[in-house]
Design a protein around this motif. Structure first.
Motif, short mmCIF file in Angstrom:
data_model
loop_
_atom_site.label_atom_id
_atom_site.label_comp_id
_atom_site.label_asym_id
_atom_site.label_seq_id
_atom_site.Cartn_x
_atom_site.Cartn_y
_atom_site.Cartn_z
N THR A 1 0.84 -1.18 0.00
CA THR A 1 0.00 0.00 0.00
C THR A 1 0.88 1.24 0.00
OG1 THR A 1 -1.86 1.07 1.09
CG2 THR A 1 -0.19 0.12 2.53
N ASN A 2 0.33 2.34 -0.45
CA ASN A 2 1.03 3.62 -0.41
C ASN A 2 0.57 4.42 0.79
OD1 ASN A 2 2.65 3.58 -2.75
ND2 ASN A 2 0.92 4.14 -4.03
N ALA A 8 4.69 0.62 1.39
CA ALA A 8 4.84 -0.48 2.34
C ALA A 8 4.51 -1.76 1.59
CB ALA A 8 3.90 -0.29 3.53
N SER A 9 5.45 -2.67 1.52
CA SER A 9 5.24 -3.89 0.74
C SER A 9 5.64 -5.12 1.56
CB SER A 9 6.03 -3.85 -0.56
OG SER A 9 7.41 -3.80 -0.30
N VAL A 10 5.15 -6.26 1.11
CA VAL A 10 5.43 -7.53 1.76
C VAL A 10 6.04 -8.48 0.73
CG1 VAL A 10 4.39 -9.50 2.95
CG2 VAL A 10 3.49 -7.20 3.34
N ASN A 11 7.09 -9.17 1.12
CA ASN A 11 7.72 -10.15 0.25
C ASN A 11 6.80 -11.37 0.13
OD1 ASN A 11 9.37 -11.96 -1.07
ND2 ASN A 11 11.11 -11.71 0.32
N PRO A 12 6.33 -11.70 -1.09
CA PRO A 12 5.44 -12.86 -1.23
C PRO A 12 6.19 -14.20 -1.19
CG PRO A 12 5.85 -11.89 -3.36
CD PRO A 12 6.53 -11.01 -2.34
N SER A 73 14.21 -5.52 -3.94
CA SER A 73 13.56 -4.23 -4.13
C SER A 73 14.53 -3.22 -4.72
CB SER A 73 13.00 -3.70 -2.81
OG SER A 73 11.95 -4.52 -2.36
N THR A 74 15.77 -3.23 -4.24
CA THR A 74 16.79 -2.34 -4.77
C THR A 74 17.05 -2.63 -6.24
OG1 THR A 74 17.81 -2.14 -2.59
CG2 THR A 74 19.17 -1.55 -4.49
N LYS A 75 17.17 -3.90 -6.58
CA LYS A 75 17.38 -4.28 -7.98
C LYS A 75 16.23 -3.82 -8.86
CE LYS A 75 19.94 -8.52 -7.00
NZ LYS A 75 19.88 -10.00 -7.12
N LEU A 76 15.01 -3.96 -8.39
CA LEU A 76 13.84 -3.55 -9.17
C LEU A 76 13.81 -2.04 -9.36
CD1 LEU A 76 11.24 -5.95 -7.56
CD2 LEU A 76 12.04 -6.02 -9.95
#
Length: 107
Positions: A1-2, A8-12, A73-76
């Motif tokens: 969510t923003n 804020a994200s969750v690793n699936p 996340s950094t790579k993306l």
């Protein structure tokens, strides 16, 4: 969510096909933050726009516990910024990878 410009994200812990594809990059580069569902590319696009269009310095903080997906996340984020910089230089949409991008992503 923003939460504003914060994502804020969750690793699936599993790959989600198409979520980080070239098509997703193209989609998010055409929209402003909040126009599409929350995504790391939306956050990266906001940074890119502020950096080049408003000439504002940018800093991205990626935080989380071990295994949360900080490195991915950094790579993306770098993948998106690299693709955007190639587009701004006039490179064709299909040619979004350079030696510089590969060196950054491999590091």
């Amino acid at each position: 969510t923003n939460i504003g410009s914060i994502l804020a994200s969750v690793n699936p812990y599993k790959p989600i096909p198409g979520l980080y594809s070239v098509d997703a990059i193209d989609l998010y580069r055409q929209h402003r933050l909040g126009e599409l569902p929350p995504h790391i590319f939306a956050t990266a696009n906001e940074c890119y726009c502020c950096l080049w269009k408003r000439h504002d310095s940018q800093c991205v903080l990626i935080s989380g516990e071990s295994g949360a997906g900080k490195t991915e996340s950094t790579k993306l984020l770098l993948k998106f910024l690299s693709a955007m910089s190639q587009t701004s230089l006039g490179a064709p949409a299909t040619e979004k990878s350079t030696c510089v991008e590969e060196a950054i992503l491999e590091s």
